[in-house]
Design an enzyme around this catalytic site. Structure first.
Site, short mmCIF file in Angstrom:
data_model
loop_
_atom_site.label_atom_id
_atom_site.label_comp_id
_atom_site.label_asym_id
_atom_site.label_seq_id
_atom_site.Cartn_x
_atom_site.Cartn_y
_atom_site.Cartn_z
CG ASN A 251 -10.27 14.71 8.26
OD1 ASN A 251 -10.27 15.65 9.07
ND2 ASN A 251 -9.19 13.99 8.00
CB THR B 257 1.62 29.26 13.46
OG1 THR B 257 1.96 29.63 14.80
CG2 THR B 257 2.72 28.37 12.92
CB SER C 241 6.90 22.09 17.99
OG SER C 241 5.92 22.59 17.09
CE1 TYR D 262 0.41 23.37 13.44
CE2 TYR D 262 1.33 24.67 15.23
CZ TYR D 262 0.48 24.56 14.15
OH TYR D 262 -0.28 25.63 13.76
CG HIS D 263 5.20 25.82 16.00
ND1 HIS D 263 5.17 25.23 17.24
CD2 HIS D 263 4.27 26.81 16.03
CE1 HIS D 263 4.27 25.84 18.00
NE2 HIS D 263 3.71 26.80 17.29
CE LYS E 130 -0.43 25.20 9.83
NZ LYS E 130 -1.43 25.14 8.74
#
Length: 393
Positions: free
Chosen positions: A33, A147, A182, A184-185, A188
């Site tokens: 996207n 990750t 974080s 973000y992490h 995952k």
């Protein structure tokens, strides 16, 4: 057969698509996207390399490599209706899921961006996993780049996936605990748990590819034509540490090491990252794993100060005068942590390492020295705080 690659406009997704399409006659369907372009623009930065429009990329892939099996669909994976239609129409045999908001610093800016990151990343993965179940596609091999950051920084060697827990004389193999550092992490970590559950409940074959910090600008396929370039981010939010250091060197800045910089992080070249994903995607259907496998997609751990010194040495070979300077560390972290991470299963998959760190950094400098003007025009993006200042204005 159809291989679906999400996040196919991105740094890893695009060269992975080229590698796979060059090795199979199967249809390779790309989905994106273009949000990564928007996020980088939002922080006032840009890719050092020119990232061509997707149609230009596809035309160049056909003209340069004869790839006629690539096609593209634009759409948002957080939209379940879009995902349902995508899966129902194309019925992929393999999905390589690289789509995500990938920046830890971006996810840490404020609550809005933490919420956005978690919604975007988790919703996309859930939609794909549930879509496979609801459209009777549970034989589809689901490969996701998570990750190595899900492991945090434990003081013991990191296993490839699970861990052994012992209590009162009894022990069992359990998923590695979510020690991410974080917002973000942590997405995952949640994705890893959701994939494990999807395998348990739906019997979807899962490859959880826990990708280390990726460095490099080129792969065998992208270097053939500038229109095939993948992106190269160098700002504080979206540029990885090795890429920021290299960009600082090109712009004439000292390479900035926070604190001692002796802590080690896992790394892998872009070339080796792409090769591993391609080999997983192209496993013969009769030999495809039907279980849940975790791969630590890394080749070695490198200290921050070693990265800086290597960049200084390689930069000098490219005619740059590079200094390494240490600054007070704004982060709360162990500056001497010696990470050890097992990656035997990944080594068995990929074989010998294709590109070491020095060669990868050499590629970076060959690319960046041709784009020094772009870096110098955005050199204030090396440091944190730029987006926050823009928001306050």
């Amino acid at each position: 057969m159809t291989i679906l690659i999400t996040g196919a406009d991105g740094y890893v997704g695009w060269p992975t698509a080229l590698r796979i399409a060059s090795r199979t006659d199967d249809r390779v369907l790309l989905v994106d996207n273009f949000a990564r372009r928007e996020w980088v623009d939002e922080v006032g930065s840009t890719s050092a390399t020119t990232v061509a429009p997707i149609k230009t990329r596809l035309d160049a892939a056909e003209e340069t490599h004869g790839l006629t099996n690539l096609s593209f669909v634009e759409g948002d994976l957080t939209n379940k209706d879009f995902v349902d239609e995508l899966l129902a129409v194309h019925e992929p045999d393999t999905i390589i899921h690289t789509a995500a908001q990938p920046s830890a610093p971006y996810s840490q800016i404020n609550g809005e961006r933490a919420n956005y990151t978690q919604h975007n990343n988790l919703q996309a993965t859930r939609n794909l996993l549930w879509g496979l179940e609801e459209h009777d596609l549970t034989d589809t091999h689901f490969i996701e780049t998570t990750t190595t950051g899900v492991y945090g920084a434990p003081e013991f060697p990191i296993p490839e996936g699970g861990a052994t827990m012992e209590n009162e004389g009894e022990q069992d193999e359990v998923p590695f605990p979510a020690m991410a550092g974080s917002w973000y992490h942590l997405t995952k970590s949640h994705d890893a748990a959701n994939m494990r559950l999807a395998h348990q409940q739906f019997n979807i074959p899962i490859s959880d590819v826990r990708t280390a910090i990726v460095y490099g600008t080129q792969t065998e396929e992208t270097r053939a034509d500038d229109r095939l370039n993948t992106r190269f981010d160098f700002d504080y939010y979206f540029g990885t540490v090795a890429h920021r250091f290299a960009a600082q060197a090109v712009a004439g800045y000292p390479v900035t090491v926070y604190g001692k910089g002796e802590q080690r992080k896992p790394f892998i070249s872009l070339e080796d990252t792409v090769e591993g994903l391609a080999q997983l995607a192209l496993i013969d259907p009769d030999e495809r794993p039907d279980n849940h496998v975790v791969y630590n997609q890394t080749t070695r751990a490198i200290s921050i100060v070693e990265i800086a010194n290597t960049i200084a040495d390689v930069g000098t070979e490219h005619g740059l005068d590079v200094a390494v300077e240490h600054f007070e560390n704004p982060r709360d972290e162990d500056e001497t942590h010696k990470m050890e991470i097992e990656h035997g299963q990944y080594d068995d998959l990929i074989g010998e390492q294709a590109q070491d760190f020095e060669a990868g950094i050499g590629d970076v400098f060959e690319t960046l020295t041709n784009h020094a003007d772009v870096i110098e025009a955005h050199e204030d993006r090396f440091l944190p705080g730029v987006l926050e200042d823009r928001l306050e204005d």
